[in-house]
Motif scaffolding. Structure first.
Motif, PDB file in Angstrom:
ATOM      1  N   ASP A  63      50.633  34.088  46.203  1.00 19.13           N
ATOM      2  CA  ASP A  63      50.083  34.187  45.044  1.00 19.13           C
ATOM      3  C   ASP A  63      49.484  33.052  44.671  1.00 19.13           C
ATOM      4  O   ASP A  63      48.303  32.896  44.083  1.00 19.13           O
ATOM      5  CB  ASP A  63      51.254  34.576  43.828  1.00 19.13           C
TER       6      ASP A  63
ATOM      7  N   VAL B  73      40.501  32.789  41.838  1.00 26.67           N
ATOM      8  CA  VAL B  73      40.435  32.896  40.585  1.00 26.67           C
ATOM      9  C   VAL B  73      40.196  31.737  39.621  1.00 26.67           C
ATOM     10  O   VAL B  73      39.552  31.373  38.912  1.00 26.67           O
ATOM     11  CB  VAL B  73      41.651  33.701  40.050  1.00 26.67           C
ATOM     12  N   HIS B  74      41.428  30.737  39.941  1.00 25.19           N
ATOM     13  CA  HIS B  74      41.529  29.483  39.351  1.00 25.19           C
ATOM     14  C   HIS B  74      40.236  28.454  39.745  1.00 25.19           C
ATOM     15  O   HIS B  74      40.085  28.190  40.791  1.00 25.19           O
ATOM     16  CB  HIS B  74      42.857  28.864  39.617  1.00 25.19           C
TER      17      HIS B  74
ATOM     18  N   ARG C   5      45.345  33.060  43.972  1.00 29.07           N
ATOM     19  CA  ARG C   5      44.870  32.713  42.660  1.00 29.07           C
ATOM     20  C   ARG C   5      44.036  31.210  42.697  1.00 29.07           C
ATOM     21  O   ARG C   5      43.034  31.110  41.878  1.00 29.07           O
ATOM     22  CB  ARG C   5      45.966  32.513  41.374  1.00 29.07           C
TER      23      ARG C   5
ATOM     24  N   GLU D   1      39.843  38.274  39.584  1.00 28.50           N
ATOM     25  CA  GLU D   1      41.022  38.402  39.295  1.00 28.50           C
ATOM     26  C   GLU D   1      41.887  39.625  40.102  1.00 28.50           C
ATOM     27  O   GLU D   1      42.983  39.456  40.372  1.00 28.50           O
ATOM     28  CB  GLU D   1      41.208  38.312  37.794  1.00 28.50           C
TER      29      GLU D   1
ATOM     30  N   VAL E 113      44.188  39.657  43.309  1.00 29.61           N
ATOM     31  CA  VAL E 113      45.461  39.179  43.718  1.00 29.61           C
ATOM     32  C   VAL E 113      46.333  40.621  43.730  1.00 29.61           C
ATOM     33  O   VAL E 113      46.972  40.587  44.815  1.00 29.61           O
ATOM     34  CB  VAL E 113      45.735  38.460  42.350  1.00 29.61           C
TER      35      VAL E 113
END
Length: 327
Positions: free
Chosen positions: A265, A273-274, A269, A222, A225
């Protein structure tokens, strides 16, 4: 690819972007730079970490997207990219028609990808093998795949059963590639501990550590970002979502990025992250766009195989290749 004269301008732009980024990051962040040109000339590269491998994948895909007669045919109605392929899908979705416009996108995209991969390594450095690694090898498990690290592929277990096995552990289900094909991410020690569960020794179940050196698609990344946002003056501006000429679909949910707030972004992400739900993303993209044909930019057949296994609709698959030159 590089030897073809029609690719000269592309690889010149890539080389300049890599050199500029190596200078910006400095030798501590990127020891030895990233001499892709030398590797393409035949110099044997070292074992590639996720930074070098990710850049090579991105360059490979971008090369196929050049606005020339041998690139993707007219009639493209949408774009979807697996993991770091999302960034190539965004470039495809912008549909640049002039070479100078495309090369400007290449320069910005290569900078963004390289900077983000280096920052991810700085945030989540890969641990050196320790006693757990030795024990892992000694008990005969995990002999397939790479040295134990922060990501592992698991095939043969249903989604719900695998998710239940992760309850109470720091391991994340990072990628659902197909109904019984998944990728886990997390601390190497936690993955080694999970591997000892008897469920992974059942017939038809396979576990293989991947060569990734950072845990993509996990909450551990995370901070990437905001860290890459701080590099925005170097990486430069990126087109706004309303510039996408065709829908580009997210891999973390049934969304069209034409309606997103910010494409940088989304890249950061969705790649770092996702989690990815590829069956859901692929089925949504095909149904929403009314696609009847899939053009696959590779590299390799992995995403094409996952898509075939996941799609409810019947579509035609074609790999994107440069034609052989006459004579």
């Amino acid at each position: 690819m590089r030897a073809r004269p029609e690719n000269a301008a592309f690889f010149a732009a890539v080389g300049q972007a890599l050199d500029a980024t190596a200078e910006y990051l400095g030798p501590i962040a990127l020891p030895g730079g990233l001499p892709l040109e030398k590797w393409l000339d035949g110099v044997e590269p070292p074992a590639l970490d996720s930074t070098a491998a990710g850049v090579c994948v991105h360059v490979h895909q971008l090369c196929h997207l050049q606005p020339t007669a041998w690139g993707p045919a007219d009639g493209v109605v949408a774009a979807l990219g697996h993991s770091i392929g999302l960034q190539a899908a965004v470039v495809a979705g912008l549909r640049p028609t002039r070479l100078d416009e495309f090369l400007a996108l290449v320069t910005a995209s290569v900078k963004l990808v390289l900077v983000s991969l280096v920052r991810a390594h700085q945030i989540a450095p890969g641990p050196a093998p320790g006693p757990d690694h030795a024990a892992h090898q000694a008990d005969g498990r995990g002999s397939r795949g790479a040295t134990p690290g922060p990501m592992a592929s698991v095939t043969g277990l249903a989604h719900d059963e695998l998710r239940d096995l992760l309850t109470g552990t720091p391991v994340t289900l990072g990628l659902v590639n197909a109904p019984t094909t998944h990728v886990l991410g997390g601390p190497t020690a936690a993955l080694l501990a999970l591997r000892r569960h008897p469920a992974f020794d059942r017939p038809g179940v396979n576990w293989a550590f991947l060569p990734n050196t950072i845990p993509f698609h996990t909450p551990a990344l995370e901070p990437v970002v905001d860290r890459v946002r701080a590099d925005a003056d170097f990486t430069g501006p990126w087109p706004t979502p309303d510039r996408l000429a065709v829908p580009v679909y997210a891999t973390d949910g049934p969304r069209n990025l034409q309606h997103a707030d910010d494409l940088v972004d989304e890249y950061l992400r969705q790649v770092f992250v996702h989690p990815i739900d590829w069956p859901r993303a692929a089925n949504h993209a095909v149904a929403d766009a009314g696609a009847t044909r899939v053009l696959d930019c590779g590299p390799g057949a992995g995403a094409r195989r996952f898509t075939r296994e996941s799609l409810h609709a019947r579509v035609r698959f074609e790999p994107v290749r440069q034609p052989r030159r006459a004579g």
